[in-house]
Design an enzyme around this catalytic site. Structure first.
Site, PDB file in Angstrom:
ATOM      1  N   LYS A  43      -9.410  -1.241 -21.574  1.00  0.00           N
ATOM      2  CA  LYS A  43      -8.948  -1.842 -22.841  1.00  0.00           C
ATOM      3  C   LYS A  43      -8.234  -3.172 -22.556  1.00  0.00           C
ATOM      4  O   LYS A  43      -8.414  -4.155 -23.275  1.00  0.00           O
ATOM      5  CB  LYS A  43      -8.012  -0.878 -23.580  1.00  0.00           C
ATOM      6  CG  LYS A  43      -8.691   0.390 -24.067  1.00  0.00           C
ATOM      7  CD  LYS A  43      -9.787   0.112 -25.089  1.00  0.00           C
ATOM      8  CE  LYS A  43     -10.547   1.351 -25.506  1.00  0.00           C
ATOM      9  NZ  LYS A  43     -11.759   1.090 -26.288  1.00  0.00           N
ATOM     10  N   SER A  53      -6.031  -0.096 -27.856  1.00  0.00           N
ATOM     11  CA  SER A  53      -5.170   1.080 -27.813  1.00  0.00           C
ATOM     12  C   SER A  53      -3.753   0.693 -27.421  1.00  0.00           C
ATOM     13  O   SER A  53      -3.542  -0.264 -26.662  1.00  0.00           O
ATOM     14  CB  SER A  53      -5.755   2.030 -26.767  1.00  0.00           C
ATOM     15  OG  SER A  53      -4.819   3.017 -26.434  1.00  0.00           O
ATOM     16  N   TYR A  87      -9.291   4.070 -17.845  1.00  0.00           N
ATOM     17  CA  TYR A  87      -9.581   3.920 -19.277  1.00  0.00           C
ATOM     18  C   TYR A  87      -8.694   2.821 -19.875  1.00  0.00           C
ATOM     19  O   TYR A  87      -9.174   1.897 -20.536  1.00  0.00           O
ATOM     20  CB  TYR A  87      -9.351   5.243 -20.017  1.00  0.00           C
ATOM     21  CG  TYR A  87      -9.278   5.068 -21.518  1.00  0.00           C
ATOM     22  CD1 TYR A  87     -10.426   4.845 -22.272  1.00  0.00           C
ATOM     23  CD2 TYR A  87      -8.050   5.088 -22.188  1.00  0.00           C
ATOM     24  CE1 TYR A  87     -10.354   4.653 -23.648  1.00  0.00           C
ATOM     25  CE2 TYR A  87      -7.967   4.906 -23.560  1.00  0.00           C
ATOM     26  CZ  TYR A  87      -9.119   4.694 -24.286  1.00  0.00           C
ATOM     27  OH  TYR A  87      -9.055   4.488 -25.650  1.00  0.00           O
TER      28      TYR A  87
HETATM   29  P1  NAD Z   1     -15.596   9.033 -30.022  1.00  0.00           P
HETATM   30  O1  NAD Z   1     -15.975   9.433 -28.654  1.00  0.00           O
HETATM   31  O2  NAD Z   1     -15.480  10.078 -31.060  1.00  0.00           O
HETATM   32  O3  NAD Z   1     -16.617   7.913 -30.554  1.00  0.00           O
HETATM   33  C1  NAD Z   1     -17.235   6.984 -29.714  1.00  0.00           C
HETATM   34  C2  NAD Z   1     -18.709   6.924 -30.066  1.00  0.00           C
HETATM   35  O4  NAD Z   1     -19.325   5.949 -29.230  1.00  0.00           O
HETATM   36  C3  NAD Z   1     -19.427   8.247 -29.835  1.00  0.00           C
HETATM   37  O5  NAD Z   1     -20.197   8.563 -30.976  1.00  0.00           O
HETATM   38  C4  NAD Z   1     -20.313   7.968 -28.633  1.00  0.00           C
HETATM   39  O6  NAD Z   1     -21.504   8.727 -28.679  1.00  0.00           O
HETATM   40  C5  NAD Z   1     -20.552   6.482 -28.754  1.00  0.00           C
HETATM   41  N1  NAD Z   1     -20.838   5.784 -27.487  1.00  0.00           N
HETATM   42  C6  NAD Z   1     -20.140   5.823 -26.336  1.00  0.00           C
HETATM   43  N2  NAD Z   1     -20.735   5.060 -25.399  1.00  0.00           N
HETATM   44  C7  NAD Z   1     -21.831   4.507 -25.998  1.00  0.00           C
HETATM   45  C8  NAD Z   1     -22.845   3.616 -25.551  1.00  0.00           C
HETATM   46  N3  NAD Z   1     -22.889   3.160 -24.293  1.00  0.00           N
HETATM   47  N4  NAD Z   1     -23.800   3.255 -26.428  1.00  0.00           N
HETATM   48  C9  NAD Z   1     -23.794   3.720 -27.691  1.00  0.00           C
HETATM   49  N5  NAD Z   1     -22.876   4.560 -28.159  1.00  0.00           N
HETATM   50  C10 NAD Z   1     -21.902   4.955 -27.320  1.00  0.00           C
HETATM   51  O7  NAD Z   1     -14.232   8.207 -29.900  1.00  0.00           O
HETATM   52  P2  NAD Z   1     -13.200   7.755 -31.017  1.00  0.00           P
HETATM   53  O8  NAD Z   1     -11.994   8.606 -30.916  1.00  0.00           O
HETATM   54  O9  NAD Z   1     -13.876   7.609 -32.319  1.00  0.00           O
HETATM   55  O10 NAD Z   1     -12.786   6.335 -30.439  1.00  0.00           O
HETATM   56  C11 NAD Z   1     -13.455   5.157 -30.847  1.00  0.00           C
HETATM   57  C12 NAD Z   1     -12.890   3.975 -30.109  1.00  0.00           C
HETATM   58  O11 NAD Z   1     -11.473   3.913 -30.307  1.00  0.00           O
HETATM   59  C13 NAD Z   1     -13.082   4.016 -28.580  1.00  0.00           C
HETATM   60  O12 NAD Z   1     -13.338   2.708 -28.141  1.00  0.00           O
HETATM   61  C14 NAD Z   1     -11.750   4.508 -28.072  1.00  0.00           C
HETATM   62  O13 NAD Z   1     -11.507   4.073 -26.771  1.00  0.00           O
HETATM   63  C15 NAD Z   1     -10.806   3.844 -29.064  1.00  0.00           C
HETATM   64  N6  NAD Z   1      -9.513   4.546 -29.173  1.00  0.00           N
HETATM   65  C16 NAD Z   1      -9.495   5.875 -29.490  1.00  0.00           C
HETATM   66  C17 NAD Z   1      -8.267   6.551 -29.557  1.00  0.00           C
HETATM   67  C18 NAD Z   1      -8.222   8.028 -29.861  1.00  0.00           C
HETATM   68  O14 NAD Z   1      -7.176   8.654 -29.578  1.00  0.00           O
HETATM   69  N7  NAD Z   1      -9.244   8.623 -30.459  1.00  0.00           N
HETATM   70  C19 NAD Z   1      -7.073   5.854 -29.341  1.00  0.00           C
HETATM   71  C20 NAD Z   1      -7.133   4.489 -29.039  1.00  0.00           C
HETATM   72  C21 NAD Z   1      -8.368   3.840 -28.969  1.00  0.00           C
HETATM   73  N1  UFG Z   2       0.160  17.082 -25.235  1.00  0.00           N
HETATM   74  C1  UFG Z   2       0.596  18.355 -24.929  1.00  0.00           C
HETATM   75  N2  UFG Z   2      -0.327  19.331 -24.774  1.00  0.00           N
HETATM   76  C2  UFG Z   2      -1.674  19.096 -24.910  1.00  0.00           C
HETATM   77  C3  UFG Z   2      -2.112  17.788 -25.211  1.00  0.00           C
HETATM   78  C4  UFG Z   2      -1.157  16.804 -25.367  1.00  0.00           C
HETATM   79  O1  UFG Z   2       1.797  18.606 -24.794  1.00  0.00           O
HETATM   80  O2  UFG Z   2      -2.472  20.019 -24.734  1.00  0.00           O
HETATM   81  C5  UFG Z   2       1.164  16.027 -25.426  1.00  0.00           C
HETATM   82  C6  UFG Z   2       1.026  14.886 -24.432  1.00  0.00           C
HETATM   83  O3  UFG Z   2       1.747  15.163 -23.272  1.00  0.00           O
HETATM   84  C7  UFG Z   2       1.589  13.723 -25.249  1.00  0.00           C
HETATM   85  C8  UFG Z   2       1.249  14.068 -26.702  1.00  0.00           C
HETATM   86  O4  UFG Z   2       0.969  15.460 -26.699  1.00  0.00           O
HETATM   87  O5  UFG Z   2       2.976  13.727 -25.121  1.00  0.00           O
HETATM   88  C9  UFG Z   2       0.038  13.314 -27.207  1.00  0.00           C
HETATM   89  O6  UFG Z   2      -1.015  13.482 -26.276  1.00  0.00           O
HETATM   90  P1  UFG Z   2      -2.530  13.078 -26.612  1.00  0.00           P
HETATM   91  O7  UFG Z   2      -3.351  13.448 -25.422  1.00  0.00           O
HETATM   92  O8  UFG Z   2      -2.921  13.641 -27.930  1.00  0.00           O
HETATM   93  O9  UFG Z   2      -2.449  11.513 -26.789  1.00  0.00           O
HETATM   94  P2  UFG Z   2      -1.981  10.383 -25.773  1.00  0.00           P
HETATM   95  O10 UFG Z   2      -0.748   9.772 -26.360  1.00  0.00           O
HETATM   96  O11 UFG Z   2      -1.889  10.864 -24.401  1.00  0.00           O
HETATM   97  O12 UFG Z   2      -3.228   9.378 -25.785  1.00  0.00           O
HETATM   98  C10 UFG Z   2      -4.000   9.074 -26.935  1.00  0.00           C
HETATM   99  C11 UFG Z   2      -5.469   8.901 -26.577  1.00  0.00           C
HETATM  100  C12 UFG Z   2      -5.671   7.703 -25.704  1.00  0.00           C
HETATM  101  C13 UFG Z   2      -5.051   6.499 -26.299  1.00  0.00           C
HETATM  102  C14 UFG Z   2      -3.616   6.763 -26.653  1.00  0.00           C
HETATM  103  C15 UFG Z   2      -3.035   5.617 -27.370  1.00  0.00           C
HETATM  104  O13 UFG Z   2      -5.929  10.054 -25.891  1.00  0.00           O
HETATM  105  O14 UFG Z   2      -7.060   7.459 -25.589  1.00  0.00           O
HETATM  106  O15 UFG Z   2      -3.528   7.918 -27.494  1.00  0.00           O
HETATM  107  O16 UFG Z   2      -3.837   5.253 -28.442  1.00  0.00           O
HETATM  108  F1  UFG Z   2      -5.117   5.471 -25.439  1.00  0.00           F
END
Ligand code: NAD
Ligand code: UFG
Length: 345
Positions: free
Chosen positions: A156, A127, A152
């Site tokens: 990473k 991330s 969190y």
């Molecule tokens: P998500 O929660 O939708 O998907 C994660 C999946 O992993 C889920 O289906 C959950 O059931 C499964 N899981 C969690 N722990 C587990 C375990 N111990 N064993 C088996 N399955 C398990 O999340 P996502 O948004 O698809 O994110 C996927 C990956 O990308 C994560 O590692 C997250 O940290 C990373 N990531 C997400 C974002 C974002 O904004 N969505 C940003 C940066 C990085």
């Molecule tokens: N925001 C609002 N109102 C809300 C939600 C978000 O104003 O209800 C704003 C936040 O303050 C931020 C922007 O919208 O400025 C984006 O916020 P998100 O929560 O959608 O995303 P973040 O940038 O905080 O973080 C996301 C994921 C993290 C990941 C990161 C970088 O949640 O897991 O992107 O990949 F690490």
């Protein structure tokens, strides 16, 4: 038929889109997921899109024995894409041990099982959170990793260090993909983000407000040193993101890596403010989003967006979709959910 890939967390948001891209590219897929943040019905949705139902194993990867059994059963894997983790930043502040336990043990157990079976290609979900509040924008992969703001984010950072040390001492090869802000849903409208409870992230909060599930969107701060005072992020369409995983698997299989551990930023290369995201949603949906400014959310950085040159030049991957596409697809997905087209709630 190409080779077989294990997708951990493949029932989740980014994982399910990646499974679709893998299957559409001819890969066989096994999903391992404990469904802690996803639903079993996603399998049927993937089948509707691709015509193929992937193998599914209900496994908690925090359990080392269960993880080993998974790999005993699927010895013919050519690579693993590891999505399984907890991802809610705020929750990690409240329950840090849960986050360290899941995100690190799941990773360690998976890698140990891979090494035991001589499976060496590993793609990791990282991330842009590892960059913290960067000193200069855009951020490239040489930008210093900063101390994490949340547990969190720290998982990473530690995971990347763990991978670096492991590839240096074993046969493992890895690509770590640093996602910026994933958004949007599949163009079929059949899979998308499925937040459990109140969404933390901006885009699902907007779509849930538009559909009437939430009364009002809180915009966290309008006093940042950005042009309109709200935070700037690099929003990237989840389908573009998913494609980068297929490219990464192909790079590893084709032995094209320059180093055994490579890191790539995945973003569009440009940022949008919270207000711009709201305006874009309103434009594509025709729906006005009620919002109010509240105080800043702890841990938010003012602005971050990616320099994507490395991914563009080395992976030959580039994000194709724009913010309009993200908002349009997220809105179709939200409406399909509300109309009961996806799950009967
Ligand atoms: P998500 O929660 O939708 O998907 C994660 C999946 O992993 C889920 O289906 C959950 O059931 C499964 N899981 C969690 N722990 C587990 C375990 N111990 N064993 C088996 N399955 C398990 O999340 P996502 O948004 O698809 O994110 C996927 C990956 O990308 C994560 O590692 C997250 O940290 C990373 N990531 C997400 C974002 C974002 O904004 N969505 C940003 C940066 C990085
Ligand atoms: N925001 C609002 N109102 C809300 C939600 C978000 O104003 O209800 C704003 C936040 O303050 C931020 C922007 O919208 O400025 C984006 O916020 P998100 O929560 O959608 O995303 P973040 O940038 O905080 O973080 C996301 C994921 C993290 C990941 C990161 C970088 O949640 O897991 O992107 O990949 F690490």
């Amino acid at each position: 038929m190409k080779t077989k890939i294990l997708v951990t967390g493949g029932m989740g948001y980014i994982g399910s889109h990646t499974v679709v891209e893998l299957q559409n590219s001819g890969y066989r897929v096994v999903i391992a997921d404990n469904l802690c943040n996803s639903k079993k019905e996603i399998l049927l949705q993937i089948e509707k899109i691709t015509g193929i139902r992937p193998d599914f194993e209900l496994v908690d990867l925090q359990n080392a024995d269960a993880t080993l059994r998974l790999f005993e059963k699927h010895k013919d894997l050519s690579g693993v894409i590891h999505f399984a983790a907890y991802k809610a930043v705020g929750e990690s502040m409240e329950f840090p041990l849960l986050y360290y336990h899941n995100n690190l043990f799941s990773l360690i157990n998976t890698i140990q099982a891979m090494l035991k079976h001589d499976i060496n290609n590993f793609v990791f979900s990282s991330s842009c959170t590892v960059y913290g509040n960067p000193d200069k924008l855009p951020v490239d992969e040489k930008t210093a990793v900063k101390p994490a703001i949340s547990p969190y984010g720290n998982t990473k950072r530690i995971s990347e260090e763990l991978l670096y040390d492991t590839v240096n001492t074993t046969s493992l090869k890895s690509i770590s993909l640093r996602y910026f802000n994933p958004a949007g849903a599949h163009s079929s409208g059949l899979i998308g983000e499925l937040p459990m409870g109140v969404p933390n992230n901006l885009v699902p909060f907007i779509t849930q407000t538009a559909i009437g599930k939430r009364d009002i969107l809180k915009v966290f701060g309008n006093d940042y040193s950005t042009p309109d005072g709200t935070c700037i992020r690099d929003y990237i369409h989840v389908e573009d993101l998913a494609k980068a995983h297929v490219v990464s698997i192909e790079r590893m299989a084709g032995r094209k890596q320059k180093n055994s551990f490579e890191i790539f930023n995945l973003g569009t290369g440009s940022g949008n403010s919270v207000l711009e995201v709201i305006k874009t949603f309103e434009k594509v949906s025709g729906i006005k989003i009620p919002f109010k400014y509240t105080g800043r959310r702890p841990g938010d950085v003012p602005a971050v967006w990616a320099d994507t040159s490395l991914a563009n030049n080395e992976l030959g991957w580039k994000a194709r979709k724009n913010l309009d596409d993200m908002m349009r697809s997220a809105w179709i997905w939200e409406q399909n959910l509300a109309e009961g087209k996806i799950f009967s709630m």
